[in-house]
Motif scaffolding. Structure first.
Motif, PDB file in Angstrom:
ATOM      1  N   PHE A  77      28.617  33.159  22.063  1.00  0.00           N
ATOM      2  CA  PHE A  77      27.171  33.098  21.872  1.00  0.00           C
ATOM      3  C   PHE A  77      26.728  33.997  20.731  1.00  0.00           C
ATOM      4  O   PHE A  77      25.967  33.592  19.859  1.00  0.00           O
ATOM      5  CB  PHE A  77      26.463  33.542  23.155  1.00  0.00           C
ATOM      6  N   ASP A  78      27.209  35.215  20.779  1.00  0.00           N
ATOM      7  CA  ASP A  78      26.754  36.178  19.784  1.00  0.00           C
ATOM      8  C   ASP A  78      27.124  35.712  18.389  1.00  0.00           C
ATOM      9  O   ASP A  78      26.354  35.848  17.443  1.00  0.00           O
ATOM     10  CB  ASP A  78      27.365  37.550  20.069  1.00  0.00           C
ATOM     11  N   ASN A  79      28.298  35.158  18.305  1.00  0.00           N
ATOM     12  CA  ASN A  79      28.738  34.624  17.036  1.00  0.00           C
ATOM     13  C   ASN A  79      27.811  33.511  16.572  1.00  0.00           C
ATOM     14  O   ASN A  79      27.334  33.492  15.429  1.00  0.00           O
ATOM     15  CB  ASN A  79      30.157  34.074  17.212  1.00  0.00           C
ATOM     16  N   LEU A  80      27.564  32.605  17.473  1.00  0.00           N
ATOM     17  CA  LEU A  80      26.687  31.487  17.170  1.00  0.00           C
ATOM     18  C   LEU A  80      25.324  31.982  16.717  1.00  0.00           C
ATOM     19  O   LEU A  80      24.760  31.530  15.718  1.00  0.00           O
ATOM     20  CB  LEU A  80      26.550  30.607  18.418  1.00  0.00           C
ATOM     21  N   MET A  81      24.815  32.947  17.459  1.00  0.00           N
ATOM     22  CA  MET A  81      23.506  33.501  17.107  1.00  0.00           C
ATOM     23  C   MET A  81      23.520  34.119  15.723  1.00  0.00           C
ATOM     24  O   MET A  81      22.573  33.947  14.952  1.00  0.00           O
ATOM     25  CB  MET A  81      23.093  34.572  18.124  1.00  0.00           C
ATOM     26  N   GLU A  82      24.599  34.812  15.426  1.00  0.00           N
ATOM     27  CA  GLU A  82      24.670  35.443  14.112  1.00  0.00           C
ATOM     28  C   GLU A  82      24.646  34.397  13.008  1.00  0.00           C
ATOM     29  O   GLU A  82      23.948  34.541  11.998  1.00  0.00           O
ATOM     30  CB  GLU A  82      25.947  36.305  14.024  1.00  0.00           C
ATOM     31  N   HIS A  83      25.365  33.332  13.237  1.00  0.00           N
ATOM     32  CA  HIS A  83      25.363  32.249  12.261  1.00  0.00           C
ATOM     33  C   HIS A  83      23.962  31.659  12.102  1.00  0.00           C
ATOM     34  O   HIS A  83      23.480  31.463  10.992  1.00  0.00           O
ATOM     35  CB  HIS A  83      26.345  31.151  12.689  1.00  0.00           C
ATOM     36  N   GLY A 115      29.991  28.172  23.785  1.00  0.00           N
ATOM     37  CA  GLY A 115      29.299  29.427  24.057  1.00  0.00           C
ATOM     38  C   GLY A 115      29.225  29.719  25.542  1.00  0.00           C
ATOM     39  O   GLY A 115      29.539  30.839  25.980  1.00  0.00           O
ATOM     40  N   PHE A 116      28.845  28.721  26.298  1.00  0.00           N
ATOM     41  CA  PHE A 116      28.749  28.928  27.744  1.00  0.00           C
ATOM     42  C   PHE A 116      30.117  29.235  28.332  1.00  0.00           C
ATOM     43  O   PHE A 116      30.274  30.127  29.176  1.00  0.00           O
ATOM     44  CB  PHE A 116      28.149  27.695  28.427  1.00  0.00           C
ATOM     45  N   ALA A 117      31.099  28.488  27.876  1.00  0.00           N
ATOM     46  CA  ALA A 117      32.446  28.696  28.392  1.00  0.00           C
ATOM     47  C   ALA A 117      32.900  30.125  28.108  1.00  0.00           C
ATOM     48  O   ALA A 117      33.462  30.799  28.979  1.00  0.00           O
ATOM     49  CB  ALA A 117      33.412  27.696  27.755  1.00  0.00           C
ATOM     50  N   ALA A 118      32.628  30.577  26.884  1.00  0.00           N
ATOM     51  CA  ALA A 118      33.043  31.926  26.513  1.00  0.00           C
ATOM     52  C   ALA A 118      32.410  32.968  27.421  1.00  0.00           C
ATOM     53  O   ALA A 118      32.993  34.026  27.688  1.00  0.00           O
ATOM     54  CB  ALA A 118      32.673  32.206  25.059  1.00  0.00           C
ATOM     55  N   ARG A 119      31.214  32.690  27.872  1.00  0.00           N
ATOM     56  CA  ARG A 119      30.563  33.636  28.775  1.00  0.00           C
ATOM     57  C   ARG A 119      30.855  33.312  30.235  1.00  0.00           C
ATOM     58  O   ARG A 119      30.340  33.950  31.131  1.00  0.00           O
ATOM     59  CB  ARG A 119      29.058  33.564  28.577  1.00  0.00           C
ATOM     60  N   SER A 120      31.583  32.260  30.429  1.00  0.00           N
ATOM     61  CA  SER A 120      31.821  31.725  31.768  1.00  0.00           C
ATOM     62  C   SER A 120      30.557  31.655  32.620  1.00  0.00           C
ATOM     63  O   SER A 120      30.529  32.150  33.734  1.00  0.00           O
ATOM     64  CB  SER A 120      32.941  32.470  32.502  1.00  0.00           C
ATOM     65  N   ASP A 148      32.486  27.198  13.574  1.00  0.00           N
ATOM     66  CA  ASP A 148      32.529  28.649  13.441  1.00  0.00           C
ATOM     67  C   ASP A 148      32.202  29.383  14.728  1.00  0.00           C
ATOM     68  O   ASP A 148      32.675  30.486  14.965  1.00  0.00           O
ATOM     69  CB  ASP A 148      31.545  29.112  12.353  1.00  0.00           C
ATOM     70  N   ALA A 149      31.349  28.762  15.535  1.00  0.00           N
ATOM     71  CA  ALA A 149      30.810  29.492  16.666  1.00  0.00           C
ATOM     72  C   ALA A 149      31.797  29.562  17.817  1.00  0.00           C
ATOM     73  O   ALA A 149      32.107  28.557  18.433  1.00  0.00           O
ATOM     74  CB  ALA A 149      29.525  28.831  17.142  1.00  0.00           C
ATOM     75  N   GLY A 150      32.279  30.752  18.097  1.00  0.00           N
ATOM     76  CA  GLY A 150      33.119  30.916  19.261  1.00  0.00           C
ATOM     77  C   GLY A 150      32.278  31.375  20.434  1.00  0.00           C
ATOM     78  O   GLY A 150      32.136  30.679  21.421  1.00  0.00           O
ATOM     79  N   ARG A 189      23.020  16.771  16.815  1.00  0.00           N
ATOM     80  CA  ARG A 189      22.774  17.372  18.126  1.00  0.00           C
ATOM     81  C   ARG A 189      24.066  17.486  18.912  1.00  0.00           C
ATOM     82  O   ARG A 189      24.289  18.441  19.653  1.00  0.00           O
ATOM     83  CB  ARG A 189      21.749  16.556  18.896  1.00  0.00           C
ATOM     84  N   ALA A 190      24.927  16.491  18.739  1.00  0.00           N
ATOM     85  CA  ALA A 190      26.201  16.525  19.451  1.00  0.00           C
ATOM     86  C   ALA A 190      27.027  17.733  19.006  1.00  0.00           C
ATOM     87  O   ALA A 190      27.659  18.405  19.828  1.00  0.00           O
ATOM     88  CB  ALA A 190      26.981  15.237  19.215  1.00  0.00           C
ATOM     89  N   ALA A 191      26.993  17.983  17.699  1.00  0.00           N
ATOM     90  CA  ALA A 191      27.716  19.148  17.199  1.00  0.00           C
ATOM     91  C   ALA A 191      27.163  20.421  17.817  1.00  0.00           C
ATOM     92  O   ALA A 191      27.917  21.312  18.239  1.00  0.00           O
ATOM     93  CB  ALA A 191      27.608  19.217  15.675  1.00  0.00           C
ATOM     94  N   LEU A 192      25.857  20.487  17.894  1.00  0.00           N
ATOM     95  CA  LEU A 192      25.239  21.655  18.502  1.00  0.00           C
ATOM     96  C   LEU A 192      25.620  21.761  19.976  1.00  0.00           C
ATOM     97  O   LEU A 192      25.922  22.849  20.485  1.00  0.00           O
ATOM     98  CB  LEU A 192      23.715  21.566  18.354  1.00  0.00           C
ATOM     99  N   ALA A 193      25.626  20.630  20.643  1.00  0.00           N
ATOM    100  CA  ALA A 193      25.996  20.623  22.060  1.00  0.00           C
ATOM    101  C   ALA A 193      27.397  21.186  22.253  1.00  0.00           C
ATOM    102  O   ALA A 193      27.659  21.963  23.178  1.00  0.00           O
ATOM    103  CB  ALA A 193      25.915  19.197  22.606  1.00  0.00           C
ATOM    104  N   GLN A 194      28.255  20.807  21.344  1.00  0.00           N
ATOM    105  CA  GLN A 194      29.622  21.295  21.426  1.00  0.00           C
ATOM    106  C   GLN A 194      29.663  22.815  21.276  1.00  0.00           C
ATOM    107  O   GLN A 194      30.324  23.515  22.049  1.00  0.00           O
ATOM    108  CB  GLN A 194      30.439  20.639  20.313  1.00  0.00           C
ATOM    109  N   ALA A 195      28.911  23.298  20.299  1.00  0.00           N
ATOM    110  CA  ALA A 195      28.846  24.740  20.104  1.00  0.00           C
ATOM    111  C   ALA A 195      28.320  25.428  21.358  1.00  0.00           C
ATOM    112  O   ALA A 195      28.838  26.470  21.785  1.00  0.00           O
ATOM    113  CB  ALA A 195      27.957  25.069  18.907  1.00  0.00           C
ATOM    114  N   LEU A 196      27.319  24.819  21.957  1.00  0.00           N
ATOM    115  CA  LEU A 196      26.754  25.408  23.168  1.00  0.00           C
ATOM    116  C   LEU A 196      27.785  25.440  24.291  1.00  0.00           C
ATOM    117  O   LEU A 196      27.938  26.436  24.995  1.00  0.00           O
ATOM    118  CB  LEU A 196      25.536  24.605  23.620  1.00  0.00           C
TER     119      LEU A 196
END
Lengths: 251, 251
Positions: free
Chosen positions: B101-107, B161-166, B97-99, B151-158
């Motif tokens: 950072f903000d999205n991830l945080m909301e989740h 997130g970083f990529a989205a913020r470049s 779901d997380a595209g 943790r791997a799933a979380l890493a992927q989300a991260l």
DNA sequence: CATTTCAGATACAGACCTGTATTTGGATAC
DNA sequence: GTATCCAAATACAGGTCTGTATCTGAAATG
């Protein structure tokens, strides 16, 4: 309570070393029972350990046990007291020793290094006692007070650290202490679960990263951040991320 | 296994709703036993709960139990499997779901909000199972694999997130995921222990602070820092704070 | 030393828990 | 509808744990 400690019937040890007074003998017994209980609790859990096993492990019989404790419950209470007391003292020591960040980090690092060997059983015991406290409504508040004090000591150390670097903390130090303390717990758990995924310094390194991040945040607080964002669910006070709004009630 | 579920003898429920086939009936029983066990384990611990209590709580007798499980050990195994599986799925869902950072945080925020009500018992069960796994040398690796995947799933989300913020992550995302994951655990513990010292959003807020700190660190990586500091005990590789040296072996 | 005292050992009764062996009654198959 | 099957109930035999009540011998006391 100095020489001593062949774990067999302690009377033999007495004749070898020093005549122990009755009270000393009693205290020794009590201490050995606590020690034995701690080890067994770590390995088999509180509920997985019988009084019989405890006294056997300590080299006594059930008579000795019921002479020193009312029952297992009271022994757990005593153990919990001892354990949390020691943890608190360690934390307070840390806050006394730590002048600068680097100093604090060095202490933390060596602390975790020392603990690493026994981390598994240490954490298991800690967790067992935590669960035990959690389930006893009279005990939980006591446990909470101890925990709070530990965190307060850490908060103090952090405060010093920030002051020494003359950076403003990016959030109330109590909150930062809570975060750092929790991080230590959580990482220790992961280290026990997956030793291959972390090394002996991981906890310390993570905390160091945290510190450096916070410093960076202080120097450079507000990113552009999409200025919109209606921040839908963020009403309350306590752990707010926003910058500095110092103290809560923390006792 | 749809309508149903008066927790009494299930035959009555059958006549009311739908005739259950034998297999369905059996599965229902099994599921109810697992559910009952989960609740009791959370409240009294695995070792503090007898088979008798489980079946009673589920509305059966011991016959039903031994017809469905070899013994308590096997039931715990099944429960552990179920539990970790669900956690993993939740985490994977999060990473899907997380595209941003903000999205991830909301989740994350809503996740912790939902969980808050039942946090105590949920965490107690999780901890019980963790301890149980810790003590079984055959079980620990299995548990570790599950944890790693989460943790791997979380890493992927991260990573996303970083990529989205470049921004470049200030450390390998696996390490950051480990930190964030652990922080969630540790803070949850503190929240259960001292509910007054945190509020419903504290975990989410702390994680958000973490994110923002890391972003800040990326933008402004090296503080002056006393350029000396012989860095005495820092030989190893894995969790090094230093900037970017991407992947480890993480499977 | 003789006496008292008390830490710890021993003995015992009751509760509970586990696992198996047997029984029962509704679902399935014919 | 009758015979079979099987999920769950019941009955039972062993084991372990707890807490108390009693005993013993070494320390304290004089």
């Amino acid at each position: 309570m100095d020489t001593v400690s062949y774990p067999t019937a302690h009377q033999e040890a007495i004749t070898i070393t020093k005549r122990l007074t009755r009270q000393q003998s009693r205290e020794l017994t009590r201490e050995q029972l606590l020690q034995a209980a701690a080890e067994l609790f770590a390995e088999h859990g509180v509920n997985g350990t019988s009084v019989e096993q405890i006294v056997e492990h300590a080299g006594y019989t059930r008579g000795a046990f019921y002479g020193n404790f009312e029952g297992k419950h009271q022994l757990v209470l005593a153990l919990l007291d001892q354990h949390t007391q020691r943890e608190l003292e360690e934390m307070q020591q840390l806050s006394l020793d730590a002048g600068s960040f680097d100093n604090l980090m060095e202490h933390l690092r060596s602390w975790y290094r020392q603990r690493d060997e026994t981390l598994g059983s240490w954490l298991a015991l800690r967790t067992e006692l935590w669960l035990y406290g959690l389930r006893d409504p009279e005990l939980l508040p006591v446990l909470a007070v101890r925990e709070r004090r530990s965190r307060a000591a850490l908060a103090q150390a952090l405060e010093q650290g920030f002051a020494a670097r003359s950076v403003a903390p990016p959030a109330p130090v109590e909150f930062l202490a809570l975060v750092m303390y929790s991080l230590g717990d959580g990482l220790s758990i992961q280290r026990v679960l997956c030793p291959e995924d972390s090394d002996i310094d991981t906890v310390a390194n993570a905390i160091e990263l945290l510190m450096r991040s916070w410093s960076a945040l202080s120097r450079n607080p507000a990113p552009a951040e999409e200025a919109s964002r209606p921040s839908p669910g963020r009403p309350t006070t306590k752990g707010r991320t926003p910058s500095i709004e110092k103290p809560e009630k923390n006792p």
